[in-house]
Motif scaffolding. Structure first.
Motif, PDB file in Angstrom:
ATOM      1  N   ASP A  93      12.831  18.544 -16.462  1.00  0.00           N
ATOM      2  CA  ASP A  93      12.538  18.500 -15.029  1.00  0.00           C
ATOM      3  C   ASP A  93      13.520  19.455 -14.365  1.00  0.00           C
ATOM      4  O   ASP A  93      14.628  19.661 -14.875  1.00  0.00           O
ATOM      5  CB  ASP A  93      12.854  17.096 -14.466  1.00  0.00           C
ATOM      6  CG  ASP A  93      11.672  16.141 -14.543  1.00  0.00           C
ATOM      7  OD1 ASP A  93      10.722  16.426 -15.293  1.00  0.00           O
ATOM      8  OD2 ASP A  93      11.732  15.097 -13.857  1.00  0.00           O
ATOM      9  N   ASP A 112      14.721  18.960 -11.221  1.00  0.00           N
ATOM     10  CA  ASP A 112      15.533  18.281 -10.203  1.00  0.00           C
ATOM     11  C   ASP A 112      16.757  17.608 -10.817  1.00  0.00           C
ATOM     12  O   ASP A 112      16.982  16.414 -10.670  1.00  0.00           O
ATOM     13  CB  ASP A 112      14.675  17.259  -9.424  1.00  0.00           C
ATOM     14  CG  ASP A 112      13.979  16.256 -10.314  1.00  0.00           C
ATOM     15  OD1 ASP A 112      13.853  16.500 -11.539  1.00  0.00           O
ATOM     16  OD2 ASP A 112      13.560  15.197  -9.798  1.00  0.00           O
ATOM     17  N   LYS A 163      17.435  13.480  -4.297  1.00  0.00           N
ATOM     18  CA  LYS A 163      16.054  13.827  -3.946  1.00  0.00           C
ATOM     19  C   LYS A 163      15.813  13.544  -2.471  1.00  0.00           C
ATOM     20  O   LYS A 163      16.188  12.508  -1.964  1.00  0.00           O
ATOM     21  CB  LYS A 163      15.091  13.007  -4.799  1.00  0.00           C
ATOM     22  CG  LYS A 163      13.696  13.591  -4.842  1.00  0.00           C
ATOM     23  CD  LYS A 163      12.878  12.927  -5.928  1.00  0.00           C
ATOM     24  CE  LYS A 163      12.802  13.780  -7.167  1.00  0.00           C
ATOM     25  NZ  LYS A 163      11.815  13.316  -8.132  1.00  0.00           N
TER      26      LYS A 163
HETATM   27 MN    MN Z   1      12.497  14.693 -11.902  1.00  0.00          MN
END
Ligand code: MN
Ligand code: 2GW
Length: 296
Positions: free
Chosen positions: A156, A158, A288
Motif C-alpha cells: 500500500d 499510505d 489518514k
Molecule cells: Mn492502506
C-alpha cells in the motif's frame, strides 16, 4: 487484565533471554503450526541474511500504486523512506503505478536501484482501485519483473518506512500479520463470512494484512492471479468481499500457507499505542485523512 498479565510475564522472559544471550523471543509466537518462521526483532542477525542474499544475487521488485489523490498525499514520503530502509544493499526496482505519471516525484536513487513509472487507468470506485491491483501486479510480473527480479514485494502507498525492512523478510511466499488482529482471538478476525463470496472462510490461521505481501515472482504471480480470479467471479455473481482484495488474499493464504510470516513490526499502526512486544517499527501506517481523500 490478560494483556497486563502478559506484559509482566514478558519482562521476566526478556530478562532470561538477555542473560542467556540467545537470539530468541519467548514473549511472542515465532513459528507457525506449519513451521514457517514469524519474523520478530531479536530473532535474527541482519548481516547473516544480507550476506546470504548478496551471495545468491537476490534482486527485489517493489510495487506500489498511487492513483488520484493518493499520489500527492503519500507517494513522496513512501519512496523517500523506502530508499532509506527497504532492502538496503540489494538491487531494487520500484514499480510505481499511477494515472498521472508526470506527477511522480523525481527521485535520486542509490546505485543499483531504479524506478519505473507505469500508467494505469483510474477506476471510479475505490474498491476497484484496490482490487484491480492484483491484475496489474500479475501483468507486470509477466511482462517485466520476472526478467529482472527474484523477489517481489507489494505495498500500500499510505505508509512510511521507519526502520530496517531488509532481506530477513525475503522468502518463497511472505505474508504480514495485521497489527490490529495479531493479539486477538480468531473469532474476531474479519474474514469474509458470506458463503456467496469466493473469499468465504469460517476459520483460518491468522488475519493477514494486504498492505504488504511478497515472495518469489512465481509465488506472487500465483497469489495475484488467484485473487484476481476470485474477485472477478465475485463480480459476476454480484457480490463483493468484506475487505475486497484483502479478503481474497486471506482465503488464498489459508489454502496456500506462506513460508514466512512478518510480525506487525513490518506494518505497525501507531494509533494502537504502546505494546511491549513491538520493539521496533519498520513500517508504519501514514496518518489518514478520510475527509480529503475519500470524497468523490
Ligand atoms: Mn492502506
Ligand atoms: C482507496 C480507498 C478510498 C479512496 C481511495 C483509495 C485509493 C487507493 C486511491 O484513491 N488511490 C490509490 O492509489 N489507492 C491504492 O490502493 C493505494 O496504493 C492504497 O494504499 C491502496 C489501498 O487503499 P487504502 O490504503 O486506502 O486502503 P486500506 O489502508 O484501508 O487498506 C486495506 O484494505 C484494502 C481493501 O479495502 C486493501 O486490501 C489494502 O491492501 C489493505 O491494506
Amino acid at each position: 487484565f490478560m494483556y497486563l498479565l502478559g506484559d509482566v510475564t514478558v519482562s521476566i522472559i526478556d530478562l532470561l533471554n538477555i542473560l542467556s544471550h540467545t537470539r530468541s523471543r519467548a514473549d511472542v509466537q515465532t513459528c507457525t503450526s506449519w513451521n514457517a518462521p514469524i519474523i520478530w526483532d531479536g530473532m535474527f542477525d541482519p548481516d547473516v541474511f544480507d550476506q546470504r542474499h548478496k551471495q545468491d544475487q537476490s534482486t527485489v521488485a517493489l510495487t506500489v500504486f498511487a492513483v488520484g489523490r493518493y499520489l500527492d498525499a503519500y507517494l513522496g514520503t513512501f519512496l523517500n523512506s523506502s530508499e532509506q530502509y527497504f532492502m538496503v544493499g540489494l538491487p531494487v526496482t520500484f514499480y510505481v503505478f499511477t494515472d498521472v505519471p508526470e506527477k511522480v516525484p523525481n527521485m535520486k536513487l542509490a546505485p543499483q536501484r531504479s524506478l519505473k513509472v507505469i500508467k494505469v487507468e483510474r477506476h471510479s470506485r475505490w474498491q476497484d482501485i484496490s482490487m484491480m491491483r492484483m491484475k496489474t501486479i500479475s501483468d507486470v510480473i509477466e511482462s517485466d519483473i520476472r526478467h529482472h527480479s527474484t523477489y517481489v514485494f507489494c505495498f500500500d502507498v499510505d505508509q512510511v518506512f521507519t526502520g530496517r525492512f531488509g532481506s530477513e523478510a525475503l522468502g518463497e511466499s511472505v505474508a504480514l500479520l495485521h497489527a490490529h488482529y495479531y493479539r486477538l482471538p480468531k473469532f474476531l478476525f474479519s474474514y469474509d463470512y458470506n458463503p456467496k463470496s469466493r473469499a468465504y472462510m469460517e476459520t483460518g490461521d491468522f488475519y493477514y494484512h494486504a498492505a504488504v505481501f511478497g515472495g518469489t515472482w512465481q509465488s506472487v504471480k500465483a497469489m495475484a492471479d488467484a485473487c484476481y480470479q476470485s474477485i472477478m467471479e465475485d463480480k459476476q455473481n454480484n457480490v463483493e468481499a468484506l475487505w475486497h482484495d484483502e479478503s481474497h488474499l486471506n482465503k488464498y493464504l489459508w489454502l496456500h500457507k506462506p513460508s514466512r510470516v512478518l510480525s506487525p513490526e513490518y506494518c505497525w499502526d501507531r494509533s494502537i499505542g504502546y505494546r511491549k512486544d513491538i520493539r521496533v517499527t519498520r513500517l508504519i501506517w501514514a496518518p489518514k485523512n478520510y475527509d480529503t481523500l475519500r470524497i468523490s
